[in-house]
Design an enzyme around this catalytic site. Structure first.
Site, PDB file in Angstrom:
ATOM      1  N   THR A 133      88.456  24.347  65.597  1.00 27.23           N
ATOM      2  CA  THR A 133      87.201  24.836  65.030  1.00 27.23           C
ATOM      3  C   THR A 133      86.000  24.338  65.836  1.00 27.23           C
ATOM      4  OG1 THR A 133      85.762  24.520  63.111  1.00 27.23           O
ATOM      5  CG2 THR A 133      87.405  22.848  63.440  1.00 27.23           C
ATOM      6  N   ASP A 134      84.882  25.072  65.721  1.00 25.62           N
ATOM      7  CA  ASP A 134      83.633  24.600  66.343  1.00 25.62           C
ATOM      8  C   ASP A 134      83.051  23.401  65.591  1.00 25.62           C
ATOM      9  OD1 ASP A 134      82.821  25.927  64.028  1.00 25.62           O
ATOM     10  OD2 ASP A 134      81.304  27.178  65.004  1.00 25.62           O
ATOM     11  N   GLU A 135      83.567  23.132  64.364  1.00 21.56           N
ATOM     12  CA  GLU A 135      82.973  22.064  63.548  1.00 21.56           C
ATOM     13  C   GLU A 135      83.204  20.680  64.155  1.00 21.56           C
ATOM     14  OE1 GLU A 135      83.387  22.591  59.300  1.00 21.56           O
ATOM     15  OE2 GLU A 135      83.733  24.735  59.565  1.00 21.56           O
ATOM     16  N   TYR A 159      87.055  17.062  57.098  1.00 27.26           N
ATOM     17  CA  TYR A 159      87.801  18.176  57.709  1.00 27.26           C
ATOM     18  C   TYR A 159      87.570  18.188  59.214  1.00 27.26           C
ATOM     19  CZ  TYR A 159      88.458  22.934  59.494  1.00 27.26           C
ATOM     20  OH  TYR A 159      88.801  24.017  60.273  1.00 27.26           O
ATOM     21  N   LYS A 163      90.260  17.568  62.314  1.00 23.33           N
ATOM     22  CA  LYS A 163      90.528  18.566  63.368  1.00 23.33           C
ATOM     23  C   LYS A 163      90.195  17.967  64.740  1.00 23.33           C
ATOM     24  CE  LYS A 163      91.719  22.320  63.103  1.00 23.33           C
ATOM     25  NZ  LYS A 163      93.082  22.967  63.046  1.00 23.33           N
TER      26      LYS A 163
HETATM   27  P1  NAD Z   1      94.089  28.478  55.512  1.00 16.37           P
HETATM   28  O1  NAD Z   1      93.718  27.294  54.706  1.00 16.37           O
HETATM   29  O2  NAD Z   1      93.788  29.843  54.977  1.00 16.37           O
HETATM   30  O3  NAD Z   1      95.662  28.451  55.815  1.00 16.37           O
HETATM   31  C1  NAD Z   1      96.316  27.291  56.224  1.00 16.37           C
HETATM   32  C2  NAD Z   1      97.835  27.558  56.131  1.00 16.37           C
HETATM   33  O4  NAD Z   1      98.505  26.387  56.646  1.00 16.37           O
HETATM   34  C3  NAD Z   1      98.338  27.767  54.702  1.00 16.37           C
HETATM   35  O5  NAD Z   1      99.218  28.875  54.652  1.00 16.37           O
HETATM   36  C4  NAD Z   1      99.075  26.471  54.379  1.00 16.37           C
HETATM   37  O6  NAD Z   1     100.160  26.640  53.470  1.00 16.37           O
HETATM   38  C5  NAD Z   1      99.566  26.062  55.758  1.00 16.37           C
HETATM   39  N1  NAD Z   1      99.813  24.613  55.843  1.00 16.37           N
HETATM   40  C6  NAD Z   1      98.980  23.609  55.430  1.00 16.37           C
HETATM   41  N2  NAD Z   1      99.564  22.427  55.659  1.00 16.37           N
HETATM   42  C7  NAD Z   1     100.776  22.681  56.249  1.00 16.37           C
HETATM   43  C8  NAD Z   1     101.831  21.852  56.740  1.00 16.37           C
HETATM   44  N3  NAD Z   1     101.777  20.517  56.650  1.00 16.37           N
HETATM   45  N4  NAD Z   1     102.894  22.460  57.276  1.00 16.37           N
HETATM   46  C9  NAD Z   1     102.993  23.815  57.354  1.00 16.37           C
HETATM   47  N5  NAD Z   1     102.025  24.634  56.894  1.00 16.37           N
HETATM   48  C10 NAD Z   1     100.927  24.074  56.355  1.00 16.37           C
HETATM   49  O7  NAD Z   1      93.425  28.273  56.936  1.00 16.37           O
HETATM   50  P2  NAD Z   1      92.786  29.352  57.932  1.00 16.37           P
HETATM   51  O8  NAD Z   1      91.400  29.639  57.519  1.00 16.37           O
HETATM   52  O9  NAD Z   1      93.757  30.467  58.099  1.00 16.37           O
HETATM   53  O10 NAD Z   1      92.707  28.485  59.269  1.00 16.37           O
HETATM   54  C11 NAD Z   1      93.823  28.427  60.168  1.00 16.37           C
HETATM   55  C12 NAD Z   1      93.487  27.468  61.294  1.00 16.37           C
HETATM   56  O11 NAD Z   1      92.326  27.934  61.976  1.00 16.37           O
HETATM   57  C13 NAD Z   1      93.176  26.048  60.839  1.00 16.37           C
HETATM   58  O12 NAD Z   1      93.747  25.157  61.756  1.00 16.37           O
HETATM   59  C14 NAD Z   1      91.660  25.963  60.879  1.00 16.37           C
HETATM   60  O13 NAD Z   1      91.230  24.659  61.139  1.00 16.37           O
HETATM   61  C15 NAD Z   1      91.358  26.899  62.033  1.00 16.37           C
HETATM   62  N6  NAD Z   1      90.045  27.559  61.975  1.00 16.37           N
HETATM   63  C16 NAD Z   1      89.659  28.235  60.853  1.00 16.37           C
HETATM   64  C17 NAD Z   1      88.420  28.892  60.824  1.00 16.37           C
HETATM   65  C18 NAD Z   1      87.970  29.668  59.603  1.00 16.37           C
HETATM   66  O14 NAD Z   1      86.812  30.123  59.572  1.00 16.37           O
HETATM   67  N7  NAD Z   1      88.818  29.884  58.596  1.00 16.37           N
HETATM   68  C19 NAD Z   1      87.589  28.845  61.944  1.00 16.37           C
HETATM   69  C20 NAD Z   1      88.019  28.139  63.088  1.00 16.37           C
HETATM   70  C21 NAD Z   1      89.261  27.516  63.089  1.00 16.37           C
HETATM   71  P1  TYD Z   2      82.568  27.750  54.125  1.00 18.15           P
HETATM   72  O1  TYD Z   2      82.990  29.174  53.951  1.00 18.15           O
HETATM   73  O2  TYD Z   2      83.117  26.721  53.202  1.00 18.15           O
HETATM   74  O3  TYD Z   2      82.844  27.383  55.656  1.00 18.15           O
HETATM   75  P2  TYD Z   2      82.392  26.061  56.509  1.00 18.15           P
HETATM   76  O4  TYD Z   2      81.962  25.001  55.583  1.00 18.15           O
HETATM   77  O5  TYD Z   2      83.670  25.723  57.207  1.00 18.15           O
HETATM   78  O6  TYD Z   2      81.310  26.544  57.435  1.00 18.15           O
HETATM   79  O7  TYD Z   2      80.973  27.690  54.037  1.00 18.15           O
HETATM   80  C1  TYD Z   2      80.170  28.478  54.886  1.00 18.15           C
HETATM   81  C2  TYD Z   2      78.722  28.103  54.598  1.00 18.15           C
HETATM   82  O8  TYD Z   2      78.407  28.524  53.269  1.00 18.15           O
HETATM   83  C3  TYD Z   2      78.479  26.614  54.625  1.00 18.15           C
HETATM   84  O9  TYD Z   2      77.159  26.385  55.159  1.00 18.15           O
HETATM   85  C4  TYD Z   2      78.505  26.202  53.165  1.00 18.15           C
HETATM   86  C5  TYD Z   2      77.987  27.427  52.456  1.00 18.15           C
HETATM   87  N1  TYD Z   2      78.527  27.689  51.104  1.00 18.15           N
HETATM   88  C6  TYD Z   2      77.643  27.973  50.065  1.00 18.15           C
HETATM   89  O10 TYD Z   2      76.409  28.014  50.249  1.00 18.15           O
HETATM   90  N2  TYD Z   2      78.159  28.224  48.824  1.00 18.15           N
HETATM   91  C7  TYD Z   2      79.495  28.183  48.569  1.00 18.15           C
HETATM   92  O11 TYD Z   2      79.909  28.389  47.397  1.00 18.15           O
HETATM   93  C8  TYD Z   2      80.399  27.893  49.651  1.00 18.15           C
HETATM   94  C9  TYD Z   2      81.881  27.847  49.433  1.00 18.15           C
HETATM   95  C10 TYD Z   2      79.854  27.659  50.907  1.00 18.15           C
END
Ligand code: NAD
Ligand code: TYD
Length: 350
Positions: A133-135, A159, A163
Protein backbone atom coordinates in the site's frame (compact mmCIF):
# COMPACT_ATOMS: atom_id res chain seq x y z
CA UNK A 1 1.54 -23.65 -15.19
CA UNK A 2 0.00 -22.61 -11.89
CA UNK A 3 0.15 -19.48 -9.79
CA UNK A 4 -0.58 -19.36 -6.07
CA UNK A 5 -2.60 -16.35 -4.90
CA UNK A 6 -3.06 -15.60 -1.20
CA UNK A 7 -6.06 -13.71 0.19
CA UNK A 8 -8.06 -14.41 -2.98
CA UNK A 9 -11.43 -14.37 -1.19
CA UNK A 10 -11.00 -10.69 -0.26
CA UNK A 11 -11.81 -7.62 -2.31
CA UNK A 12 -8.79 -7.19 -4.59
CA UNK A 13 -7.80 -10.87 -4.63
CA UNK A 14 -11.27 -11.91 -5.88
CA UNK A 15 -11.14 -9.39 -8.69
CA UNK A 16 -7.60 -10.52 -9.55
CA UNK A 17 -8.52 -14.22 -9.73
CA UNK A 18 -11.67 -13.64 -11.80
CA UNK A 19 -9.73 -11.53 -14.29
CA UNK A 20 -6.76 -13.92 -14.33
CA UNK A 21 -8.88 -16.95 -15.21
CA UNK A 22 -10.77 -14.96 -17.85
CA UNK A 23 -7.55 -13.83 -19.53
CA UNK A 24 -5.08 -16.69 -19.13
CA UNK A 25 -4.92 -20.49 -19.40
CA UNK A 26 -2.98 -20.84 -16.17
CA UNK A 27 -4.52 -22.39 -13.06
CA UNK A 28 -4.85 -20.57 -9.72
CA UNK A 29 -4.58 -21.93 -6.20
CA UNK A 30 -6.17 -19.53 -3.74
CA UNK A 31 -4.81 -19.79 -0.19
CA UNK A 32 -7.23 -17.94 2.08
CA UNK A 33 -8.03 -18.67 5.73
CA UNK A 34 -11.39 -16.87 5.44
CA UNK A 35 -11.30 -14.06 7.98
CA UNK A 36 -14.34 -11.79 8.44
CA UNK A 37 -13.21 -9.90 5.28
CA UNK A 38 -13.37 -12.97 3.03
CA UNK A 39 -16.30 -13.99 0.92
CA UNK A 40 -15.84 -17.25 -1.02
CA UNK A 41 -19.10 -16.48 -2.83
CA UNK A 42 -17.21 -13.79 -4.78
CA UNK A 43 -15.77 -16.73 -6.72
CA UNK A 44 -18.92 -18.84 -7.01
CA UNK A 45 -18.80 -18.49 -10.80
CA UNK A 46 -15.63 -20.63 -10.74
CA UNK A 47 -17.32 -23.65 -9.14
CA UNK A 48 -16.51 -26.70 -11.21
CA UNK A 49 -13.55 -25.06 -12.94
CA UNK A 50 -10.55 -27.40 -13.15
CA UNK A 51 -8.25 -24.35 -13.15
CA UNK A 52 -9.34 -22.97 -9.76
CA UNK A 53 -8.97 -24.35 -6.25
CA UNK A 54 -9.48 -22.69 -2.87
CA UNK A 55 -7.40 -24.03 0.00
CA UNK A 56 -8.61 -23.02 3.47
CA UNK A 57 -5.23 -22.28 5.01
CA UNK A 58 -3.29 -19.42 6.59
CA UNK A 59 -0.19 -17.93 4.98
CA UNK A 60 1.39 -18.65 8.38
CA UNK A 61 1.04 -22.43 7.86
CA UNK A 62 4.46 -22.98 6.32
CA UNK A 63 4.23 -26.79 6.02
CA UNK A 64 0.95 -26.64 4.13
CA UNK A 65 2.18 -23.88 1.82
CA UNK A 66 5.41 -25.80 1.11
CA UNK A 67 3.40 -28.88 0.14
CA UNK A 68 1.05 -26.85 -2.10
CA UNK A 69 3.97 -25.20 -3.91
CA UNK A 70 5.72 -28.49 -4.59
CA UNK A 71 2.64 -30.55 -5.52
CA UNK A 72 1.46 -27.94 -8.04
CA UNK A 73 4.81 -26.84 -9.48
CA UNK A 74 3.84 -23.22 -8.80
CA UNK A 75 5.66 -20.70 -11.00
CA UNK A 76 4.64 -17.52 -9.11
CA UNK A 77 3.11 -16.36 -5.82
CA UNK A 78 1.01 -13.18 -5.55
CA UNK A 79 0.54 -12.20 -1.91
CA UNK A 80 -2.67 -10.28 -1.19
CA UNK A 81 -3.43 -11.88 2.21
CA UNK A 82 -3.51 -9.28 4.96
CA UNK A 83 -5.53 -7.61 7.64
CA UNK A 84 -6.40 -4.46 5.70
CA UNK A 85 -8.68 -2.08 7.63
CA UNK A 86 -7.02 0.90 9.36
CA UNK A 87 -9.86 1.40 11.86
CA UNK A 88 -9.65 -2.23 13.02
CA UNK A 89 -5.87 -1.88 13.39
CA UNK A 90 -6.43 1.05 15.74
CA UNK A 91 -8.71 -1.04 17.96
CA UNK A 92 -6.55 -4.19 17.81
CA UNK A 93 -3.06 -4.13 16.26
CA UNK A 94 -2.12 -7.72 17.25
CA UNK A 95 -3.91 -9.45 14.36
CA UNK A 96 -2.13 -7.09 11.95
CA UNK A 97 1.30 -8.04 13.28
CA UNK A 98 0.34 -11.72 13.32
CA UNK A 99 -0.80 -11.88 9.68
CA UNK A 100 0.95 -9.02 7.92
CA UNK A 101 4.34 -9.43 9.59
CA UNK A 102 4.66 -12.96 11.04
CA UNK A 103 2.41 -14.52 8.38
CA UNK A 104 4.34 -12.87 5.54
CA UNK A 105 7.62 -14.07 7.05
CA UNK A 106 6.35 -17.66 7.27
CA UNK A 107 5.08 -17.47 3.70
CA UNK A 108 8.45 -16.13 2.54
CA UNK A 109 10.23 -18.98 4.35
CA UNK A 110 8.05 -21.60 2.66
CA UNK A 111 8.54 -19.98 -0.75
CA UNK A 112 12.28 -19.72 -0.20
CA UNK A 113 12.56 -23.45 0.61
CA UNK A 114 10.60 -24.30 -2.54
CA UNK A 115 12.57 -21.87 -4.72
CA UNK A 116 15.91 -23.23 -3.52
CA UNK A 117 14.91 -26.73 -4.64
CA UNK A 118 13.85 -25.73 -8.17
CA UNK A 119 15.84 -26.54 -11.30
CA UNK A 120 17.71 -23.61 -12.88
CA UNK A 121 15.11 -22.87 -15.59
CA UNK A 122 12.24 -22.90 -13.07
CA UNK A 123 14.23 -20.62 -10.75
CA UNK A 124 14.81 -18.18 -13.58
CA UNK A 125 11.06 -18.02 -14.23
CA UNK A 126 9.85 -17.90 -10.62
CA UNK A 127 8.45 -14.66 -9.11
CA UNK A 128 7.06 -13.55 -5.72
CA UNK A 129 4.86 -10.45 -6.00
CA UNK A 130 4.00 -8.72 -2.73
CA UNK A 131 0.94 -6.46 -2.87
CA UNK A 132 1.34 -3.48 -0.57
CA UNK A 133 0.00 0.00 0.00
CA UNK A 134 0.97 3.66 -0.38
CA UNK A 135 0.14 4.07 3.34
CA UNK A 136 3.66 2.83 4.23
CA UNK A 137 5.00 6.26 3.19
CA UNK A 138 2.90 8.12 5.76
CA UNK A 139 1.12 11.40 5.13
CA UNK A 140 1.69 14.33 2.71
CA UNK A 141 1.16 18.06 3.18
CA UNK A 142 -1.19 19.66 0.61
CA UNK A 143 1.68 21.11 -1.43
CA UNK A 144 4.07 18.10 -1.31
CA UNK A 145 4.79 16.05 -4.44
CA UNK A 146 3.23 12.57 -4.59
CA UNK A 147 5.15 9.62 -3.12
CA UNK A 148 7.89 8.06 -5.25
CA UNK A 149 9.60 4.69 -4.91
CA UNK A 150 12.57 5.21 -2.63
CA UNK A 151 10.84 7.78 -0.42
CA UNK A 152 11.31 6.96 3.27
CA UNK A 153 8.74 4.80 5.02
CA UNK A 154 6.89 6.73 7.75
CA UNK A 155 3.81 4.62 8.58
CA UNK A 156 1.33 6.20 10.99
CA UNK A 157 -1.32 3.53 11.67
CA UNK A 158 -0.72 0.02 13.01
CA UNK A 159 -2.00 -1.25 9.63
CA UNK A 160 0.53 0.84 7.70
CA UNK A 161 3.33 -0.12 10.12
CA UNK A 162 2.58 -3.82 9.69
CA UNK A 163 2.53 -3.49 5.88
CA UNK A 164 5.79 -1.53 6.03
CA UNK A 165 7.35 -4.35 8.06
CA UNK A 166 6.16 -6.90 5.52
CA UNK A 167 7.66 -4.84 2.67
CA UNK A 168 10.97 -4.75 4.53
CA UNK A 169 10.91 -8.53 5.01
CA UNK A 170 10.22 -9.05 1.31
CA UNK A 171 13.16 -6.80 0.46
CA UNK A 172 15.39 -8.63 2.96
CA UNK A 173 14.54 -12.06 1.49
CA UNK A 174 15.60 -10.70 -1.91
CA UNK A 175 18.85 -9.18 -0.64
CA UNK A 176 19.77 -12.00 1.77
CA UNK A 177 18.49 -15.16 0.09
CA UNK A 178 18.14 -14.08 -3.54
CA UNK A 179 14.38 -14.72 -3.66
CA UNK A 180 13.03 -13.08 -6.88
CA UNK A 181 10.60 -10.64 -5.26
CA UNK A 182 8.75 -7.56 -6.55
CA UNK A 183 6.64 -5.21 -4.42
CA UNK A 184 3.75 -2.98 -5.46
CA UNK A 185 2.55 0.01 -3.38
CA UNK A 186 -0.92 0.99 -4.49
CA UNK A 187 -3.30 3.79 -3.55
CA UNK A 188 -6.92 3.30 -2.35
CA UNK A 189 -8.93 0.87 -4.48
CA UNK A 190 -12.69 0.73 -5.08
CA UNK A 191 -14.99 -1.41 -7.22
CA UNK A 192 -17.00 -4.67 -7.12
CA UNK A 193 -16.78 -7.00 -4.07
CA UNK A 194 -15.52 -4.21 -1.79
CA UNK A 195 -16.34 -5.08 1.82
CA UNK A 196 -18.62 -2.32 3.20
CA UNK A 197 -16.48 -1.36 6.18
CA UNK A 198 -14.37 0.86 3.86
CA UNK A 199 -15.51 4.36 2.91
CA UNK A 200 -16.93 3.92 -0.60
CA UNK A 201 -19.03 0.74 -0.20
CA UNK A 202 -20.11 1.84 3.30
CA UNK A 203 -21.44 5.12 1.94
CA UNK A 204 -23.29 3.42 -0.94
CA UNK A 205 -24.85 0.91 1.45
CA UNK A 206 -25.84 3.47 4.09
CA UNK A 207 -27.21 5.85 1.48
CA UNK A 208 -29.67 3.36 0.01
CA UNK A 209 -30.61 2.18 3.52
CA UNK A 210 -31.50 5.79 4.48
CA UNK A 211 -28.73 5.87 7.13
CA UNK A 212 -26.16 8.53 8.02
CA UNK A 213 -23.11 8.86 5.75
CA UNK A 214 -20.30 9.20 8.33
CA UNK A 215 -17.42 11.48 7.39
CA UNK A 216 -14.49 11.57 9.79
CA UNK A 217 -13.27 14.98 11.00
CA UNK A 218 -13.66 17.82 8.48
CA UNK A 219 -13.85 15.52 5.43
CA UNK A 220 -10.86 17.22 3.81
CA UNK A 221 -8.46 14.26 4.04
CA UNK A 222 -7.29 13.36 0.54
CA UNK A 223 -6.94 9.89 -1.01
CA UNK A 224 -5.83 8.90 -4.54
CA UNK A 225 -8.51 6.49 -5.83
CA UNK A 226 -7.95 3.66 -8.32
CA UNK A 227 -10.55 1.34 -9.84
CA UNK A 228 -9.72 -2.21 -8.76
CA UNK A 229 -9.35 -3.73 -12.24
CA UNK A 230 -6.72 -1.10 -13.07
CA UNK A 231 -4.79 -2.30 -10.00
CA UNK A 232 -5.15 -5.94 -11.09
CA UNK A 233 -3.84 -5.08 -14.57
CA UNK A 234 -0.82 -3.37 -13.00
CA UNK A 235 -0.06 -6.43 -10.85
CA UNK A 236 -0.23 -8.71 -13.90
CA UNK A 237 2.27 -6.46 -15.70
CA UNK A 238 4.62 -6.39 -12.70
CA UNK A 239 4.43 -10.19 -12.50
CA UNK A 240 5.20 -10.70 -16.18
CA UNK A 241 7.62 -7.88 -16.95
CA UNK A 242 8.64 -6.14 -13.73
CA UNK A 243 12.31 -6.03 -12.80
CA UNK A 244 13.14 -8.42 -9.98
CA UNK A 245 13.98 -6.66 -6.73
CA UNK A 246 12.13 -3.47 -7.73
CA UNK A 247 9.15 -1.76 -6.13
CA UNK A 248 6.40 -0.12 -8.21
CA UNK A 249 3.99 2.58 -7.06
CA UNK A 250 0.49 2.27 -8.54
CA UNK A 251 -2.05 5.10 -8.36
CA UNK A 252 -4.94 6.62 -10.21
CA UNK A 253 -3.69 10.24 -10.19
CA UNK A 254 -7.18 10.87 -8.91
CA UNK A 255 -6.80 12.78 -5.66
CA UNK A 256 -10.04 13.73 -3.93
CA UNK A 257 -11.15 14.84 -0.50
CA UNK A 258 -13.41 12.39 1.31
CA UNK A 259 -16.18 14.97 1.17
CA UNK A 260 -15.86 15.20 -2.63
CA UNK A 261 -15.92 11.39 -2.91
CA UNK A 262 -19.09 11.12 -0.83
CA UNK A 263 -20.79 13.95 -2.73
CA UNK A 264 -19.94 12.23 -6.03
CA UNK A 265 -21.40 8.92 -4.80
CA UNK A 266 -24.56 10.78 -3.76
CA UNK A 267 -24.85 12.45 -7.17
CA UNK A 268 -24.47 9.10 -8.96
CA UNK A 269 -27.09 7.53 -6.67
CA UNK A 270 -29.44 10.49 -7.29
CA UNK A 271 -29.19 9.59 -11.00
CA UNK A 272 -29.22 5.78 -10.73
CA UNK A 273 -31.74 5.37 -7.90
CA UNK A 274 -33.57 8.65 -7.27
CA UNK A 275 -35.04 9.07 -3.78
CA UNK A 276 -37.43 11.66 -2.33
CA UNK A 277 -34.54 13.91 -1.28
CA UNK A 278 -30.89 14.20 -2.38
CA UNK A 279 -28.69 11.51 -0.79
CA UNK A 280 -26.20 14.22 0.26
CA UNK A 281 -28.73 15.26 2.94
CA UNK A 282 -27.61 12.11 4.83
CA UNK A 283 -23.99 13.31 5.20
CA UNK A 284 -22.96 13.48 8.87
CA UNK A 285 -19.62 14.60 10.29
CA UNK A 286 -18.37 12.27 13.03
CA UNK A 287 -15.40 12.02 15.39
CA UNK A 288 -12.07 11.86 13.53
CA UNK A 289 -9.90 8.74 13.27
CA UNK A 290 -6.85 8.94 15.63
CA UNK A 291 -3.63 9.55 13.65
CA UNK A 292 -5.72 10.15 10.50
CA UNK A 293 -3.31 10.67 7.58
CA UNK A 294 -4.17 13.94 5.85
CA UNK A 295 -3.18 13.12 2.31
CA UNK A 296 -1.94 10.19 0.21
CA UNK A 297 -0.90 10.54 -3.42
CA UNK A 298 1.25 8.30 -5.57
CA UNK A 299 3.55 9.10 -8.49
CA UNK A 300 2.98 6.19 -10.89
CA UNK A 301 5.59 7.46 -13.36
CA UNK A 302 7.89 4.43 -12.95
CA UNK A 303 5.33 1.73 -13.81
CA UNK A 304 4.03 3.95 -16.64
CA UNK A 305 7.51 4.41 -18.14
CA UNK A 306 8.84 0.88 -17.60
CA UNK A 307 5.76 -1.27 -18.14
CA UNK A 308 3.41 1.01 -20.08
CA UNK A 309 0.68 0.81 -17.42
CA UNK A 310 -2.08 3.42 -17.32
CA UNK A 311 -5.43 3.41 -15.54
CA UNK A 312 -8.36 2.93 -17.90
CA UNK A 313 -11.05 4.33 -15.57
CA UNK A 314 -11.42 7.87 -14.30
CA UNK A 315 -13.02 8.31 -10.87
CA UNK A 316 -16.23 9.47 -12.59
CA UNK A 317 -16.49 6.34 -14.78
CA UNK A 318 -15.30 3.93 -12.07
CA UNK A 319 -17.70 5.20 -9.42
CA UNK A 320 -20.67 4.92 -11.80
CA UNK A 321 -19.77 1.25 -12.39
CA UNK A 322 -19.24 0.67 -8.66
CA UNK A 323 -22.59 2.17 -7.64
CA UNK A 324 -24.35 0.20 -10.39
CA UNK A 325 -22.65 -3.03 -9.21
CA UNK A 326 -23.80 -2.45 -5.63
CA UNK A 327 -27.36 -1.71 -6.74
CA UNK A 328 -27.41 -4.88 -8.85
CA UNK A 329 -25.94 -7.13 -6.13
CA UNK A 330 -28.16 -6.70 -3.11
CA UNK A 331 -27.95 -10.43 -2.27
CA UNK A 332 -24.16 -10.20 -2.06
CA UNK A 333 -24.51 -7.19 0.22
CA UNK A 334 -27.10 -8.92 2.42
CA UNK A 335 -24.70 -11.87 2.77
CA UNK A 336 -21.74 -9.80 3.93
CA UNK A 337 -23.69 -7.53 6.26
CA UNK A 338 -24.96 -10.16 8.67
CA UNK A 339 -24.14 -10.50 12.42
CA UNK A 340 -20.40 -9.80 12.76
CA UNK A 341 -20.59 -6.88 10.34
CA UNK A 342 -23.43 -5.24 12.26
CA UNK A 343 -21.49 -5.62 15.55
CA UNK A 344 -18.49 -3.89 13.96
CA UNK A 345 -20.60 -0.98 12.69
CA UNK A 346 -22.34 -0.60 16.05
CA UNK A 347 -18.98 -0.51 17.84
CA UNK A 348 -17.15 1.77 15.40
CA UNK A 349 -19.90 4.37 14.93
CA UNK A 350 -21.38 4.30 18.45
P1 NAD B 1 -9.38 -7.64 2.21
O1 NAD B 1 -9.37 -7.35 3.66
O2 NAD B 1 -10.63 -7.38 1.43
O3 NAD B 1 -9.02 -9.19 1.97
C1 NAD B 1 -7.97 -9.81 2.64
C2 NAD B 1 -8.10 -11.33 2.39
O4 NAD B 1 -6.95 -11.96 3.01
C3 NAD B 1 -9.34 -11.95 3.03
O5 NAD B 1 -9.97 -12.83 2.11
C4 NAD B 1 -8.80 -12.72 4.23
O6 NAD B 1 -9.56 -13.88 4.56
C5 NAD B 1 -7.41 -13.10 3.73
N1 NAD B 1 -6.48 -13.34 4.84
C6 NAD B 1 -6.29 -12.55 5.94
N2 NAD B 1 -5.37 -13.12 6.74
C7 NAD B 1 -4.96 -14.28 6.12
C8 NAD B 1 -4.01 -15.29 6.46
N3 NAD B 1 -3.31 -15.25 7.60
N4 NAD B 1 -3.87 -16.30 5.59
C9 NAD B 1 -4.59 -16.39 4.44
N5 NAD B 1 -5.50 -15.46 4.10
C10 NAD B 1 -5.68 -14.41 4.92
O7 NAD B 1 -8.15 -6.86 1.58
P2 NAD B 1 -8.02 -6.14 0.16
O8 NAD B 1 -8.61 -4.79 0.24
O9 NAD B 1 -8.47 -7.09 -0.89
O10 NAD B 1 -6.43 -5.95 0.09
C11 NAD B 1 -5.60 -6.99 -0.45
C12 NAD B 1 -4.15 -6.56 -0.30
O11 NAD B 1 -3.95 -5.35 -1.02
C13 NAD B 1 -3.71 -6.30 1.13
O12 NAD B 1 -2.41 -6.80 1.29
C14 NAD B 1 -3.73 -4.79 1.26
O13 NAD B 1 -2.78 -4.34 2.19
C15 NAD B 1 -3.36 -4.38 -0.16
N6 NAD B 1 -3.88 -3.08 -0.59
C16 NAD B 1 -5.20 -2.78 -0.46
C17 NAD B 1 -5.69 -1.55 -0.91
C18 NAD B 1 -7.16 -1.20 -0.81
O14 NAD B 1 -7.53 -0.04 -1.10
N7 NAD B 1 -8.05 -2.13 -0.44
C19 NAD B 1 -4.81 -0.62 -1.48
C20 NAD B 1 -3.45 -0.96 -1.60
C21 NAD B 1 -3.00 -2.20 -1.16
P1 TYD C 1 -10.83 3.71 4.22
O1 TYD C 1 -11.77 3.29 3.15
O2 TYD C 1 -10.94 3.08 5.57
O3 TYD C 1 -9.36 3.57 3.62
P2 TYD C 1 -7.92 4.08 4.22
O4 TYD C 1 -8.08 4.43 5.64
O5 TYD C 1 -7.08 2.86 4.02
O6 TYD C 1 -7.53 5.24 3.35
O7 TYD C 1 -10.97 5.30 4.41
C1 TYD C 1 -10.79 6.17 3.32
C2 TYD C 1 -10.90 7.59 3.87
O8 TYD C 1 -12.24 7.79 4.32
C3 TYD C 1 -10.03 7.82 5.07
O9 TYD C 1 -9.55 9.18 5.02
C4 TYD C 1 -10.97 7.67 6.26
C5 TYD C 1 -12.29 8.14 5.70
N1 TYD C 1 -13.50 7.49 6.25
C6 TYD C 1 -14.57 8.28 6.67
O10 TYD C 1 -14.52 9.53 6.59
N2 TYD C 1 -15.68 7.66 7.16
C7 TYD C 1 -15.78 6.31 7.27
O11 TYD C 1 -16.82 5.80 7.76
C8 TYD C 1 -14.67 5.50 6.82
C9 TYD C 1 -14.73 4.00 6.91
C10 TYD C 1 -13.56 6.15 6.31
Amino acid sequence: MTILVTGGCGFIGSNFILEWLAQSDEAVINVDCLTYAANPKNLVSLAGSNRYRHVHCSIGDGDRISALLAENEVRAVVNFAAESHVDRSILGPAAFVETNVVGTMRLLDAVRGYYDGLAADARARFRFVHVSTDEVYGTLTPEARPFREGDPYRPNSPYAASKAASDHLVRAYRETYGLPTLTTNCSNNYGPYHFPEKLIPLVILNAIAGKALPIYGDGLNVRDWLYVSDHCAAIRLVLERGRVGETYNIGGSSEMTNLAVVNEICAVLDAQRPALRPYADQITFVRDRPGHDRRYAVDAGKIRAELGWRPTETFASGIRKTVAWNLANETWIADVTSGAYRSWIARQYA
